[in-house]
Design an enzyme around this catalytic site. Structure first.
Site, mmCIF file in Angstrom:
data_model
loop_
_atom_site.group_PDB
_atom_site.id
_atom_site.type_symbol
_atom_site.label_atom_id
_atom_site.label_comp_id
_atom_site.label_asym_id
_atom_site.label_seq_id
_atom_site.Cartn_x
_atom_site.Cartn_y
_atom_site.Cartn_z
ATOM 1 N N CYS A 144 0.858 -1.192 0.000
ATOM 2 C CA CYS A 144 0.000 0.000 0.000
ATOM 3 C C CYS A 144 0.897 1.246 0.000
ATOM 4 O O CYS A 144 1.661 1.455 -0.939
ATOM 5 C CB CYS A 144 -0.939 -0.085 1.209
ATOM 6 S SG CYS A 144 -2.078 1.261 1.496
ATOM 7 N N ASP A 191 -9.064 -3.580 -7.151
ATOM 8 C CA ASP A 191 -8.514 -2.604 -6.213
ATOM 9 C C ASP A 191 -9.220 -1.259 -6.398
ATOM 10 O O ASP A 191 -9.134 -0.652 -7.467
ATOM 11 C CB ASP A 191 -7.010 -2.458 -6.460
ATOM 12 C CG ASP A 191 -6.291 -1.683 -5.371
ATOM 13 O OD1 ASP A 191 -6.910 -0.798 -4.758
ATOM 14 O OD2 ASP A 191 -5.108 -1.973 -5.148
ATOM 15 N N HIS A 224 -7.710 -4.400 -2.790
ATOM 16 C CA HIS A 224 -6.543 -3.770 -2.175
ATOM 17 C C HIS A 224 -6.272 -4.413 -0.813
ATOM 18 O O HIS A 224 -7.164 -4.578 -0.003
ATOM 19 C CB HIS A 224 -6.819 -2.275 -2.000
ATOM 20 C CG HIS A 224 -5.605 -1.474 -1.637
ATOM 21 N ND1 HIS A 224 -4.712 -1.014 -2.590
ATOM 22 C CD2 HIS A 224 -5.131 -1.060 -0.443
ATOM 23 C CE1 HIS A 224 -3.751 -0.343 -1.988
ATOM 24 N NE2 HIS A 224 -3.978 -0.362 -0.687
#
Length: 257
Positions: A144, A191, A224
């Site tokens: 991330c 995502d 994600h």
């Protein structure tokens, strides 16, 4: 060998009006196998392999901070595969993002935590690994926010041997395609933070401009955070993708470090 996983909880998002697309996922109740150390102006979690090694991985946190147990689990996993693994506090004591916060305030929160403004911390960690741990081959893995840091390191630190950026990219400069180190980019097809059109552009531009080895891999159906914030034992349909992505990470590191 894999570090043990303990029970987990899947917290409900507190802010339903503007939920954060970067869901914290399955937060592990996990103690970790390493220890915390002070490195100049920052703290870090470090875990060492069973046998002596000169290979080290900088494990870079997501927006939930260096103390997130899921990230420490990934550091322990790397150590069980023969690497010194270190997860520094690249927020330098500032509070990590909290799932209960309003996503509309995220950019304000991020203002003093720019992924491209981490050189001082990186330099301190590199010095520590070389001088205190005897590491001569160092790579970086990030998740991330930390994946964006890895992208930054790939552009700025040719002395690092390789990078694995897991759902994180620099988005705002054409110079981001001139990588200096072999870099693996891992993304999820669904995502909400990094949509597929951005991944497509990244891969196309890297093919045109990148002078070193790279790979861009998209995992079908994944969101994600899937590599480190989903528990494979309670997400059986995601388990093959979680395991494959982790194996890809390890294969890339073995190839270059």
């Amino acid at each position: 060998m894999r570090p043990a996983i303990f029970r987990s909880q899947k917290p409900k998002m507190a802010n339903e009006a503007k939920p954060c697309p970067c869901d914290i996922g399955d937060k592990m109740d996990y103690g970790g196998l390493g220890e915390e150390v002070q490195i100049e102006h920052i703290k870090a979690y470090i875990v060492k392999p069973a046998s002596s090694s000169k290979k080290a991985i900088i494990v870079i946190q997501d927006i939930y901070g260096w103390q997130l147990t899921n990230t420490r689990y990934m550091a322990d996993l790397l150590a069980s595969n023969g690497y010194i693994a270190i997860c520094p506090d690249f927020f330098v004591g500032k509070e990590p993002w909290n799932p209960s916060q309003d996503w509309s305030t995220f950019q304000d929160w991020l203002e003093d935590k720019k992924a491209t403004n981490t050189n001082r911390e990186v330099d301190a960690v590199l010095k520590y690994l070389k001088e205190q741990c005897g590491a001569s081959q160092i790579a970086a893995v990030g998740f991330c926010w930390g994946g964006t840091v890895v992208h930054h390191l790939a552009l700025q630190y040719p002395q690092i041997k390789a990078g694995v950026s897991i759902y994180g990219i620099i988005k705002d400069t054409e110079e981001r395609y001139q990588l200096h180190i072999p870099t693996l980019f891992i993304f999820g097809e669904k995502d909400a933070v990094i949509p597929l059109d951005q991944v497509t552009i990244l891969e196309k531009r890297l093919q045109e401009k990148c002078p070193v080895d790279f790979q861009v891999k998209v995992f079908p159906g994944q969101t994600h955070g899937f590599v480190h914030r989903k528990r494979e034992d309670i997400n059986p349909s995601d388990k093959p993708f979680i395991q494959e992505a982790r194996m890809d990470m390890l294969k890339w590191l073995r190839k270059y470090v």
